[in-house]
Design a protein around this motif. Structure first.
Motif, PDB file in Angstrom:
ATOM      1  N   TYR A   1       0.861  -1.226   0.338  1.00 58.93           N
ATOM      2  CA  TYR A   1       0.106   0.449  -0.328  1.00 58.93           C
ATOM      3  C   TYR A   1       0.750   1.582  -0.233  1.00 58.93           C
ATOM      4  N   SER A   2       0.404   2.383  -0.958  1.00 62.83           N
ATOM      5  CA  SER A   2       1.350   3.789  -0.679  1.00 62.83           C
ATOM      6  C   SER A   2       0.097   4.684   0.599  1.00 62.83           C
ATOM      7  N   VAL A   3      -1.207   4.399   0.367  1.00 58.50           N
ATOM      8  CA  VAL A   3      -1.571   5.005   1.602  1.00 58.50           C
ATOM      9  C   VAL A   3      -2.582   3.352   2.179  1.00 58.50           C
ATOM     10  N   VAL A   4      -2.332   3.660   3.420  1.00 54.44           N
ATOM     11  CA  VAL A   4      -2.668   2.057   4.152  1.00 54.44           C
ATOM     12  C   VAL A   4      -4.144   2.077   4.473  1.00 54.44           C
ATOM     13  N   PRO A   5      -4.505   0.945   4.586  1.00 54.94           N
ATOM     14  CA  PRO A   5      -5.876   1.478   4.573  1.00 54.94           C
ATOM     15  C   PRO A   5      -6.459   1.681   6.342  1.00 54.94           C
ATOM     16  N   THR A   6      -8.262   2.175   6.298  1.00 52.21           N
ATOM     17  CA  THR A   6      -8.405   2.704   7.155  1.00 52.21           C
ATOM     18  C   THR A   6      -8.315   1.212   8.617  1.00 52.21           C
ATOM     19  N   LEU A   7      -7.842   2.022   9.046  1.00 50.93           N
ATOM     20  CA  LEU A   7      -8.121   0.906  10.760  1.00 50.93           C
ATOM     21  C   LEU A   7      -9.218   1.451  11.294  1.00 50.93           C
TER      22      LEU A   7
ATOM     23  N   PHE B   1       1.691  -1.647  12.383  1.00 56.35           N
ATOM     24  CA  PHE B   1       0.366  -0.360  11.128  1.00 56.35           C
ATOM     25  C   PHE B   1       0.616   0.536  11.209  1.00 56.35           C
ATOM     26  N   VAL B   2       1.229   0.695  13.002  1.00 56.24           N
ATOM     27  CA  VAL B   2       1.407   2.874  13.251  1.00 56.24           C
ATOM     28  C   VAL B   2       3.001   2.738  12.751  1.00 56.24           C
ATOM     29  N   LEU B   3       4.205   1.735  12.543  1.00 56.05           N
ATOM     30  CA  LEU B   3       5.637   2.371  11.860  1.00 56.05           C
ATOM     31  C   LEU B   3       5.165   2.127  10.697  1.00 56.05           C
ATOM     32  N   ARG B   4       4.139   1.987  10.073  1.00 63.99           N
ATOM     33  CA  ARG B   4       4.157   2.860   8.646  1.00 63.99           C
ATOM     34  C   ARG B   4       3.239   3.512   8.597  1.00 63.99           C
ATOM     35  N   VAL B   5       2.872   3.600   8.829  1.00 67.01           N
ATOM     36  CA  VAL B   5       1.612   5.082   8.857  1.00 67.01           C
ATOM     37  C   VAL B   5       2.244   6.571   9.973  1.00 67.01           C
ATOM     38  N   LEU B   6       2.928   5.851  10.327  1.00 68.33           N
ATOM     39  CA  LEU B   6       4.431   8.050  10.775  1.00 68.33           C
ATOM     40  C   LEU B   6       5.146   8.069   9.299  1.00 68.33           C
TER      41      LEU B   6
END
Length: 149
Positions: free
Chosen positions: A28-34, A98-103
């Motif tokens: 994903y270039s933009v992660v899906p909504t959690l 997930f948080v690491l990717r969103v950072l």
């Protein structure tokens, strides 16, 4: 039954975090909504585990107004607690990854909200692990050395 090893639980969190981070980065270039519903759900599970541990401990110690507990029921609860601790570690690792990717994407509004939800879910999973370890501790027979049950 041997008690859960906290070092193994931390290792599981790290392994699942790295795997999740890697998969999200590749896919994903933009992660899906959690979904935010993970936080209250996991917290309710943790409350249930802790309350069960408290009640079981009272029954093992034969406090007044409690019925004795069957040894097989205690063994089943200890197995449930151990399984919950390992499952909580796996989920905590997924949320941490997930948080690491969103950072990397915090300048956008949606990823900022996802980071908050992911962080809250990670904390809820850590609380679940602690509650499971508490239930596992409550299932021990008093007066025996640690590690024996």
């Amino acid at each position: 039954m041997k008690p859960s090893n906290p070092g193994v639980l931390v290792g599981l969190v790290v392994v699942f975090a790295v795997i999740t981070w890697g998969l999200l980065r590749q896919s994903y270039s933009v992660v899906p909504t959690l979904p935010w519903t993970a936080v209250p759900t996991v917290l309710l599970l943790a409350i249930g585990e802790a309350y069960t541990g408290w009640l079981t401990r009272a029954r093992i110690l034969r406090r007044p107004d409690t019925k004795p507990v069957e040894p097989l029921a205690v063994a089943r609860l200890a197995a449930l607690a151990q399984a919950t601790a390992y499952a909580g570690a796996a989920f905590a690792g997924v949320f941490a990854g997930f948080v690491l990717r969103v950072l990397d994407l915090l300048d956008l509004d949606k990823p900022r909200q996802d980071a908050i939800v992911g962080g809250g879910s990670f904390v809820a999973c850590v609380i679940l692990i602690c509650a499971a370890l508490f239930l596992e501790h409550c299932c021990r027979v008093p007066g025996k050395p640690d590690g024996e049950s």
